[in-house]
Design an enzyme around this catalytic site. Structure first.
Site, short mmCIF file in Angstrom:
data_model
loop_
_atom_site.label_atom_id
_atom_site.label_comp_id
_atom_site.label_asym_id
_atom_site.label_seq_id
_atom_site.Cartn_x
_atom_site.Cartn_y
_atom_site.Cartn_z
N HIS A 141 0.79 -1.23 0.00
CA HIS A 141 0.00 0.00 0.00
C HIS A 141 0.83 1.29 0.00
O HIS A 141 1.89 1.37 0.60
CB HIS A 141 -0.92 0.03 1.24
CG HIS A 141 -0.13 0.08 2.52
ND1 HIS A 141 0.24 1.25 3.13
CD2 HIS A 141 0.40 -0.91 3.27
CE1 HIS A 141 0.95 0.99 4.21
NE2 HIS A 141 1.06 -0.32 4.31
N HIS B 259 12.08 -1.19 -13.20
CA HIS B 259 11.86 -2.63 -13.31
C HIS B 259 11.93 -3.22 -11.90
O HIS B 259 12.96 -3.15 -11.24
CB HIS B 259 12.95 -3.25 -14.20
CG HIS B 259 12.80 -4.73 -14.40
ND1 HIS B 259 13.64 -5.44 -15.21
CD2 HIS B 259 11.93 -5.63 -13.90
CE1 HIS B 259 13.29 -6.72 -15.20
NE2 HIS B 259 12.25 -6.85 -14.41
O1 JB2 Z 1 17.58 -1.75 -30.98
C1 JB2 Z 1 16.88 -2.76 -30.82
C2 JB2 Z 1 17.35 -3.95 -30.20
N1 JB2 Z 1 18.55 -4.30 -29.66
C3 JB2 Z 1 18.41 -5.58 -29.24
N2 JB2 Z 1 15.58 -2.76 -31.25
C4 JB2 Z 1 14.76 -3.85 -31.10
N3 JB2 Z 1 13.51 -3.76 -31.56
N4 JB2 Z 1 15.19 -4.99 -30.54
C5 JB2 Z 1 16.46 -5.03 -30.10
N5 JB2 Z 1 17.15 -6.01 -29.50
C6 JB2 Z 1 16.57 -7.32 -29.23
O2 JB2 Z 1 16.07 -7.36 -27.90
C7 JB2 Z 1 17.56 -8.48 -29.29
O3 JB2 Z 1 17.87 -8.84 -30.62
C8 JB2 Z 1 16.78 -9.56 -28.55
O4 JB2 Z 1 15.87 -10.24 -29.38
C9 JB2 Z 1 15.99 -8.73 -27.52
C10 JB2 Z 1 16.56 -8.86 -26.12
O5 JB2 Z 1 16.32 -10.18 -25.68
P1 JB2 Z 1 16.92 -10.79 -24.35
O6 JB2 Z 1 16.27 -12.12 -24.15
O7 JB2 Z 1 18.39 -10.75 -24.42
O8 JB2 Z 1 16.53 -9.79 -23.21
P2 JB2 Z 1 15.10 -9.30 -22.72
O9 JB2 Z 1 15.30 -7.88 -22.41
O10 JB2 Z 1 13.99 -9.69 -23.59
O11 JB2 Z 1 14.88 -10.12 -21.38
C11 JB2 Z 1 15.66 -9.88 -20.26
O12 JB2 Z 1 14.92 -9.16 -19.29
C12 JB2 Z 1 13.75 -9.84 -18.82
C13 JB2 Z 1 13.05 -8.92 -17.86
C14 JB2 Z 1 16.06 -11.26 -19.82
O13 JB2 Z 1 17.10 -11.20 -18.93
C15 JB2 Z 1 14.91 -12.01 -19.19
O14 JB2 Z 1 15.37 -13.19 -18.58
C16 JB2 Z 1 14.18 -11.15 -18.17
N6 JB2 Z 1 13.01 -11.87 -17.69
#
Ligand code: JB2
Length: 212
Positions: free
Chosen positions: A140, A149
């Site tokens: 609360h 985050h």
């Molecule tokens: O400039 C960009 C860019 N740079 C990287 N533009 C766009 N549209 N996408 C971009 N990416 C993409 O973000 C990468 O190619 C990749 O597909 C994605 C990042 O994926 P990753 O699995 O490395 O991180 P995440 O941020 O989706 O997830 C993290 O954070 C979550 C909260 C992970 O650590 C997870 O485990 C966690 N739950």
């Protein structure tokens, strides 16, 4: 159903798609990611283009977007993409997984995701473009500013304040009435019993800022 484009096709995107599938409020037209990932399928949704196509999709009538990059410990890309997309004119929904328990008195900003099993109690305010991740407890009267985050399993006891762009690591506990500043990272599993300033990295039990 209105069209929605997702930005970033990694792990966090999978969580968002899963929640969106359960909500059934939007037609996900696809994901934007980097050039080498175009064509891949993420939880049944195709990576259709790079970010430079955002304007084109907007012109074609797609008005909703959601940043699906998590950016653990570094929010900068997430913030950049949110600002870029907003400037084009896109709207950002608030996505609340149906398994979350959210008091009707809670105020949540645009582009914020509330993950599975989170519990958010009365009079909480959460800013835009935040991730309130799986299994968090936000008690609360807490106030979380934009682009934060709160990682899985973290607990914020009553009336905790978190400044913008900050990250509260997974399974951390923040006791009641604590203030954590902006642009601060709290390491996983920390126990925060005293205020932490802005622009700090802090961890441990009791949580202390790391001197750099
Ligand atoms: O400039 C960009 C860019 N740079 C990287 N533009 C766009 N549209 N996408 C971009 N990416 C993409 O973000 C990468 O190619 C990749 O597909 C994605 C990042 O994926 P990753 O699995 O490395 O991180 P995440 O941020 O989706 O997830 C993290 O954070 C979550 C909260 C992970 O650590 C997870 O485990 C966690 N739950």
């Amino acid at each position: 159903m209105e069209d929605l484009v997702l930005i970033g096709g990694g792990g966090h995107c999978k969580s968002i798609i899963d929640s969106l599938n359960d909500i059934s409020e939007f037609n996900i037209i696809g994901i934007l990611d980097t050039k080498e990932n175009v064509g891949k399928i993420i939880n049944g949704i195709k990576i259709i283009a790079e970010d430079k196509e955002l304007e084109e999709y907007f012109k074609r009538g797609v008005k909703n977007a959601f940043v699906t990059i998590g950016g653990v410990g570094d929010n900068s890309l997430r913030i950049k993409l949110y600002q870029l997309t907003k400037k084009i004119g896109y709207q950002f929904p608030t996505i609340i997984d149906p398994t979350a328990i959210v008091s009707r008195t809670v105020k949540i900003g645009e582009g914020t995701f509330i993950g599975k099993g989170s519990i958010i109690n009365t009079n909480v305010t959460i800013g835009s473009n935040c991730i309130i991740n799986t299994g968090t407890i936000i008690e609360h009267d807490s106030k979380i500013e934009a682009n934060c985050h709160i990682a899985p399993g973290a607990t914020l006891s009553g009336a905790v304040r978190i400044g913008e762009n900050s990250h509260i690591g997974t399974n951390s506990t923040v006791i009641q009435n604590i203030s954590i500043g902006s642009n601060t990272v709290i390491g996983a599993g920390s126990v925060v019993v005293k205020d932490i300033d802005s622009n700090e990295k802090a961890f441990g039990n009791p949580c202390r800022a790391v001197k750099t």
